[in-house]
Design a protein around this motif. Structure first.
Motif, short mmCIF file in Angstrom:
data_model
loop_
_atom_site.label_atom_id
_atom_site.label_comp_id
_atom_site.label_asym_id
_atom_site.label_seq_id
_atom_site.Cartn_x
_atom_site.Cartn_y
_atom_site.Cartn_z
N LYS A 1 50.75 15.76 0.83
CA LYS A 1 50.52 16.53 2.05
C LYS A 1 49.05 16.47 2.44
CE LYS A 1 54.20 19.89 1.36
NZ LYS A 1 54.50 21.32 1.20
N PHE A 2 48.81 16.13 3.71
CA PHE A 2 47.45 16.04 4.23
C PHE A 2 47.31 16.85 5.51
CE2 PHE A 2 48.05 12.24 1.72
CZ PHE A 2 46.88 12.18 0.99
N LYS A 3 46.17 17.51 5.65
CA LYS A 3 45.85 18.20 6.90
C LYS A 3 45.34 17.17 7.89
CE LYS A 3 43.22 21.39 4.92
NZ LYS A 3 42.27 22.51 4.79
N GLU A 4 45.91 17.18 9.07
CA GLU A 4 45.48 16.25 10.12
C GLU A 4 44.62 17.00 11.12
OE1 GLU A 4 47.63 12.91 12.80
OE2 GLU A 4 48.48 14.91 12.95
N GLY B 1 38.10 11.62 19.34
CA GLY B 1 39.46 11.11 19.54
C GLY B 1 40.09 10.53 18.29
N TYR B 2 39.33 10.37 17.23
CA TYR B 2 39.87 9.85 15.97
C TYR B 2 40.48 10.99 15.16
CZ TYR B 2 37.59 5.36 16.74
OH TYR B 2 37.22 4.16 17.26
N ASN B 3 41.31 10.65 14.19
CA ASN B 3 41.93 11.65 13.32
C ASN B 3 41.32 11.55 11.92
OD1 ASN B 3 43.56 11.95 15.52
ND2 ASN B 3 45.47 11.69 14.42
N THR B 4 41.23 12.69 11.25
CA THR B 4 40.84 12.73 9.85
C THR B 4 41.97 13.39 9.07
OG1 THR B 4 39.67 14.83 10.16
CG2 THR B 4 38.35 12.82 10.27
N TYR B 5 42.09 13.00 7.80
CA TYR B 5 43.14 13.51 6.93
C TYR B 5 42.52 14.00 5.63
CZ TYR B 5 45.89 10.95 10.29
OH TYR B 5 46.42 10.50 11.46
N SER B 6 42.76 15.26 5.29
CA SER B 6 42.24 15.82 4.05
C SER B 6 43.39 16.36 3.22
CB SER B 6 41.21 16.91 4.32
OG SER B 6 41.80 17.98 5.03
N SER B 7 43.22 16.33 1.92
CA SER B 7 44.26 16.80 1.01
C SER B 7 44.53 18.29 1.25
CB SER B 7 43.84 16.58 -0.44
OG SER B 7 44.81 17.13 -1.32
N LEU B 8 45.80 18.64 1.38
CA LEU B 8 46.16 20.04 1.54
C LEU B 8 46.08 20.77 0.21
CD1 LEU B 8 47.24 22.13 3.61
CD2 LEU B 8 49.54 21.52 2.83
N ARG C 1 32.86 12.72 3.77
CA ARG C 1 32.71 13.92 4.58
C ARG C 1 33.42 13.72 5.91
NH1 ARG C 1 31.83 15.51 0.31
NH2 ARG C 1 29.86 16.11 -0.59
N ARG C 2 33.78 14.80 6.55
CA ARG C 2 34.56 14.75 7.79
C ARG C 2 33.88 13.95 8.89
NH1 ARG C 2 35.12 18.09 12.38
NH2 ARG C 2 33.60 19.55 11.58
N ARG C 3 32.58 14.03 9.01
CA ARG C 3 31.86 13.37 10.09
C ARG C 3 31.60 11.88 9.83
NH1 ARG C 3 32.05 16.58 14.39
NH2 ARG C 3 31.42 18.69 13.98
N HIS C 4 31.78 11.43 8.60
CA HIS C 4 31.48 10.03 8.28
C HIS C 4 32.54 9.11 8.89
CE1 HIS C 4 30.58 6.44 5.95
NE2 HIS C 4 29.38 6.99 5.81
N PRO C 5 32.11 8.01 9.51
CA PRO C 5 33.06 7.09 10.18
C PRO C 5 34.14 6.52 9.25
CG PRO C 5 30.82 6.59 10.86
CD PRO C 5 30.72 7.62 9.77
N LEU D 1 42.45 5.86 13.82
CA LEU D 1 42.99 5.90 15.18
C LEU D 1 44.48 5.58 15.12
CD1 LEU D 1 42.16 6.35 18.10
CD2 LEU D 1 41.74 3.91 18.29
N PRO D 2 45.34 6.60 15.20
CA PRO D 2 46.79 6.36 15.15
C PRO D 2 47.25 5.58 16.38
CG PRO D 2 46.29 8.69 14.86
CD PRO D 2 45.02 8.01 15.28
N MET D 3 48.23 4.73 16.17
CA MET D 3 48.81 3.95 17.25
C MET D 3 50.29 4.30 17.36
SD MET D 3 47.01 0.30 16.32
CE MET D 3 48.31 -0.58 17.07
N LEU D 4 50.76 4.41 18.59
CA LEU D 4 52.17 4.67 18.82
C LEU D 4 52.94 3.35 18.73
CD1 LEU D 4 51.92 7.13 21.84
CD2 LEU D 4 52.40 7.69 19.45
N PRO D 5 54.17 3.39 18.20
CA PRO D 5 54.95 2.15 18.13
C PRO D 5 55.24 1.63 19.52
CG PRO D 5 56.26 4.04 17.43
CD PRO D 5 54.88 4.53 17.69
#
Length: 108
Positions: free
Chosen positions: A52-55, A61-68, A94-98, A103-107
């Motif tokens: 489980k990850f927090k989105e 506009g980018y997404n980050t994922y951290s362990s819940l 860290r959250r701010r690091h590139p 960048l999620p893509m839709l099918p």
């Protein structure tokens, strides 16, 4: 049963588990992305709390994922890739690091 992530590129499927929480699964291998207590990313055959990850959608506009489930010294541990596409330990990012921005893509 767990296995190491043995792929360098691949299509990942992101599924919502609850509000703001996702599970990430490899389309090609069927393994779930998971994070250990030490912040190591690995592939898990079975879905577990480690998967489980927090989105979070960042301002750029980018997404980050951290362990819940896991934190390191009270700080969130993020999914992160180095310049060669290899996973980095969660407590090194860290959250701010590139390296943590995806960048999620839709099918299509």
């Amino acid at each position: 049963m767990q296995t190491n992530m043995g792929f360098t590129t691949g299509l990942m499927e992101i599924r919502s588990v609850s509000v703001g929480v996702v599970a990430i699964k490899s389309v090609s291998t069927g393994l779930y992305l998971a994070m250990s207590k030490k912040g190591t990313l690995f592939g898990s055959v079975k879905y577990s709390p480690n998967c489980k990850f927090k989105e979070r959608i960042e301002e750029n506009g980018y997404n980050t994922y951290s362990s819940l489930r896991w934190k390191h010294g009270g700080r969130q541990m993020f999914v992160s890739l180095n310049g060669r596409g290899k996973p980095r330990r969660g407590h090194k990012a860290r959250r701010r690091h590139p390296s943590t921005h995806f960048l999620p893509m839709l099918p299509s």
